[in-house]
Scaffold this active site. Sequence first.
Site, short mmCIF file in Angstrom:
data_model
loop_
_atom_site.label_atom_id
_atom_site.label_comp_id
_atom_site.label_asym_id
_atom_site.label_seq_id
_atom_site.Cartn_x
_atom_site.Cartn_y
_atom_site.Cartn_z
N ASP A 38 58.31 34.81 6.90
CA ASP A 38 57.83 36.18 6.73
C ASP A 38 57.52 36.52 5.27
O ASP A 38 57.88 35.78 4.35
CB ASP A 38 58.85 37.17 7.28
CG ASP A 38 58.72 37.36 8.79
OD1 ASP A 38 57.76 36.83 9.37
OD2 ASP A 38 59.59 38.01 9.38
N LYS A 59 53.90 40.05 7.30
CA LYS A 59 53.18 41.32 7.30
C LYS A 59 53.48 42.03 5.99
O LYS A 59 54.63 42.11 5.56
CB LYS A 59 53.64 42.19 8.48
CG LYS A 59 53.09 43.60 8.46
CD LYS A 59 53.64 44.43 9.61
CE LYS A 59 55.07 44.81 9.38
NZ LYS A 59 55.56 45.81 10.36
N MET A 172 62.29 50.89 5.24
CA MET A 172 60.87 51.14 5.53
C MET A 172 60.55 52.63 5.50
O MET A 172 59.87 53.17 6.39
CB MET A 172 60.50 50.51 6.89
CG MET A 172 60.64 49.00 6.90
SD MET A 172 60.52 48.25 8.53
CE MET A 172 62.19 48.50 9.16
#
Length: 252
Positions: A38, A59, A172
């Site tokens: 990742d 991502k 996040m």
Amino acid sequence: MSNGKGKLTVVGAGPGDVELITLKAIKAMESADAVLYDALVNPELLDYCKNAELLYVGKRKGCYAYQQEQINDLIVQYGKSHGHVIRLKGGDPFIFGRGAEEMDYAAKHGMEVAMVPGLSSSVSVPAMQNIPVTKRGYSESFWVITATTKEHKLSNDILVAAKSDATVVILMGMHKLAKIVEAFKAKDKASLPIAIIQNGTRAEENVGVGTIETIEAIVAEKGLGAPAIIVVGHVVKHKIQLAELQQKLSEI
């Protein structure tokens, strides 16, 4: 692998500093035939995957190398063609990391599955900044919350957590900072300490400390952005008090 369908090991890479990887994780990577990794994985860790084919599936800022369904299929494909597949994920894969989903998918397709936990950024990143998520007299518990739901709305859990005296660790959440600030102000907590740690434990780490009232101005001043950990609560005072004490000692 003996069944011809391979093995999946989901591995937690920790918060970013390569020295915060576990020995068990290193041993798993050294045995890998293929590694799907990742965006938040420190590239230096890939040096341990000497005999593996490497594939970036991460991502960043909403841009996907692969959609989750494609990653699931790749795990199964690499299991059949290569054998031992490592799914290398930042932090701990069982804390907002979708590691459990990938294990479920692999197991349904006949793969052997295993998991190697990693240091979660939710506690290790604040710790490296001398912020304990609990401290006697300050906090009896802590929440770890992802700021955004899959519908891209602010998590209702933040509104609930803002009512408590617990430490609130938000992942996040930089794109929802204004709404987070609004939620805590609504509970008369404008003076509550808050810290934002961007790129925690890495060389490019950037930190801002203030209160709910002042943090947006501090973010603008310091150019703070994602990926970042947001820590709200009186435990942030520990960092401030420790820094003041060390400063006084250095002046003696």
